[in-house]
Design a protein around this motif. Sequence first.
Motif, short mmCIF file in Angstrom:
data_model
loop_
_atom_site.label_atom_id
_atom_site.label_comp_id
_atom_site.label_asym_id
_atom_site.label_seq_id
_atom_site.Cartn_x
_atom_site.Cartn_y
_atom_site.Cartn_z
N ALA A 169 0.82 -1.21 0.00
CA ALA A 169 0.00 0.00 0.00
C ALA A 169 0.85 1.26 0.00
N ARG A 170 2.09 1.16 0.44
CA ARG A 170 2.97 2.33 0.50
C ARG A 170 3.85 2.47 -0.74
N LEU A 171 3.72 1.56 -1.68
CA LEU A 171 4.54 1.60 -2.88
C LEU A 171 3.76 2.20 -4.04
N PRO A 172 4.46 2.89 -4.96
CA PRO A 172 3.79 3.32 -6.18
C PRO A 172 3.48 2.10 -7.04
N HIS A 173 2.21 1.79 -7.21
CA HIS A 173 1.84 0.57 -7.92
C HIS A 173 0.52 0.77 -8.65
N ARG A 174 0.22 -0.17 -9.51
CA ARG A 174 -1.06 -0.20 -10.20
C ARG A 174 -1.57 -1.63 -10.18
N THR A 175 -2.85 -1.77 -10.42
CA THR A 175 -3.44 -3.10 -10.47
C THR A 175 -2.86 -3.88 -11.63
N GLU A 176 -2.64 -5.16 -11.42
CA GLU A 176 -2.05 -5.97 -12.48
C GLU A 176 -2.91 -5.96 -13.73
N ASP A 177 -2.24 -6.04 -14.87
CA ASP A 177 -2.94 -6.10 -16.15
C ASP A 177 -2.73 -7.47 -16.76
N ALA A 178 -3.54 -7.79 -17.75
CA ALA A 178 -3.49 -9.11 -18.36
C ALA A 178 -2.14 -9.39 -19.01
N SER A 179 -1.53 -8.35 -19.61
CA SER A 179 -0.26 -8.52 -20.30
C SER A 179 0.85 -8.90 -19.33
N THR A 180 0.93 -8.19 -18.20
CA THR A 180 1.97 -8.49 -17.21
C THR A 180 1.74 -9.85 -16.58
N ARG A 181 0.48 -10.14 -16.31
CA ARG A 181 0.16 -11.43 -15.71
C ARG A 181 0.55 -12.58 -16.64
N ALA A 182 0.23 -12.45 -17.92
CA ALA A 182 0.57 -13.50 -18.88
C ALA A 182 2.07 -13.62 -19.07
N ALA A 183 2.76 -12.48 -19.10
CA ALA A 183 4.21 -12.51 -19.29
C ALA A 183 4.90 -13.16 -18.09
N ALA A 184 4.42 -12.87 -16.89
CA ALA A 184 5.00 -13.47 -15.68
C ALA A 184 4.78 -14.98 -15.67
N ARG A 185 3.58 -15.39 -16.00
CA ARG A 185 3.28 -16.82 -16.01
C ARG A 185 4.13 -17.54 -17.07
N ALA A 186 4.25 -16.91 -18.25
CA ALA A 186 5.03 -17.52 -19.33
C ALA A 186 6.50 -17.64 -18.95
N ALA A 187 7.04 -16.64 -18.25
CA ALA A 187 8.45 -16.67 -17.86
C ALA A 187 8.74 -17.81 -16.88
N VAL A 188 7.85 -18.00 -15.92
CA VAL A 188 8.04 -19.06 -14.93
C VAL A 188 7.85 -20.43 -15.57
N THR A 189 6.85 -20.55 -16.43
CA THR A 189 6.62 -21.81 -17.12
C THR A 189 7.80 -22.18 -18.01
N ALA A 190 8.35 -21.18 -18.72
CA ALA A 190 9.51 -21.43 -19.58
C ALA A 190 10.71 -21.87 -18.76
N ALA A 191 10.88 -21.28 -17.58
CA ALA A 191 12.00 -21.67 -16.71
C ALA A 191 11.89 -23.13 -16.32
N ALA A 192 10.67 -23.58 -16.00
CA ALA A 192 10.46 -24.98 -15.64
C ALA A 192 10.77 -25.90 -16.81
N GLN A 193 10.39 -25.50 -18.00
CA GLN A 193 10.60 -26.33 -19.18
C GLN A 193 12.06 -26.38 -19.61
N HIS A 194 12.82 -25.34 -19.27
CA HIS A 194 14.23 -25.28 -19.67
C HIS A 194 15.17 -25.86 -18.63
N MET A 195 14.63 -26.39 -17.55
CA MET A 195 15.46 -26.96 -16.50
C MET A 195 15.76 -28.41 -16.86
N ASP A 196 16.97 -28.65 -17.35
CA ASP A 196 17.32 -29.97 -17.87
C ASP A 196 17.72 -30.96 -16.78
N LYS A 197 18.34 -30.48 -15.71
CA LYS A 197 18.80 -31.40 -14.66
C LYS A 197 17.62 -31.80 -13.79
#
Length: 400
Positions: free
Chosen positions: A227-255
């Motif tokens: 509440a004390r930080l300059p912020h805005r409500t999440e948008d669909a683009s940021t939400r999708a990009a964040a999810r895609a980044a984490v999913t890609a990290a899981a898929q690229h983990m070979d070990k």
Amino acid sequence: MSRSRQVAHSTQGAVISASDGLAALVAVLAEDHAVIGPTVRDGAIVLARISCADQLPHHCGVELAAGRYRLVRRTDGMVFAHSAGPQSWKAYLHPQRERLWTVDRDPQGNLAFREEDGEDGEPPAYAFLGVRPCDLRAIAIQDRVLGGGPHAGTAYRRRRDRTFVVAVECTDPGATCFCTSMGTGPGVGERADGAPGYDLALTEVRDEDGHRFLVRCGGPAGERVLARLPHRTEDASTRAAARAAVTAAAQHMDKAMPPVDLHALMAGSLDAARWDDVAARCLTCGNCTMVCPTCFCTTTEDTTDLTGDHAERWQRWDSCFDLDFSHLHGGPVRASARSRYRQWLTHKLGTWHDQFGESGCVGCGRCIVWCPAGIDITEEAAALHAEATGSPATEEEAPS
């Protein structure tokens, strides 16, 4: 053991910028906490107290391999696009060395004992910034080992209760990371007790829409800070990009750990010939236990001053690789490198379940990186499985 690939939670979040928002986060936390975060020092990303966001490792990544760690420069300005360094947060919650009590003798010979965790002093209030999902699980494990049960560590519990945790999801795992196979990342997940385990969780995003963080709150303390930080409500683009980044990290983990019951594997491999192979390479230096975020073994040391009127008892980290760790009258119980490595691995992956109901390994890969002999815990587990089943290791599981 859960082997699900964890991704971002579906709860409503907010967005802060990577410049003003991150700077404000550090400033707000620093008002009431000693902020601990990743910094660059001596060619590595290490944890240290910070006072501003500029001290975080902007533009830094890491190159990892068995027995190898190198910093590399990133051109994208990402702040947390690096794997875990040689330290873990246990250095602050479970210090390497701490005084337990002191005793003084007065002229009449009376002894006065004072416990170090008495009520006359409060431990530091930490804010951990940049806790990886694997380390978030490690903190939860140490909460159970050191902060729970009938013999909970009072000092640990008091430090933990005053700690604010800012988790950061992994979007660029290193070559030695295997958290996906352990069910501990690269996205934040819930603890075994259903609690999130963090106060704030960040996911770093950089694309054509800018450099920013998706922020989710894990409880009231996190909501007050947000509440004390300059912020805005999440948008669909940021939400999708964040999810895609984490999913890609899981898929690229070979070990990965072999997809078998590790508890049963360790219990049935006590006489395996593989222990001789690893013992021929292991230096019994204990590096793996020192960098492991869940290893908790300690020993105690008593010291006195020259007068003999003042004495102190100190607790410090110890390792099951130390020859004296299992010393009883007559000598050590585990005198050989084979027996000491076997003790560490079978406890970490096997009997930890008997004691604490879960594995002691979170897949951070630190023990692989900081082993001077380049011993890989996942390769050793795969080799033990191949020997136990009488079949050759697959290409994925074969030791290098």
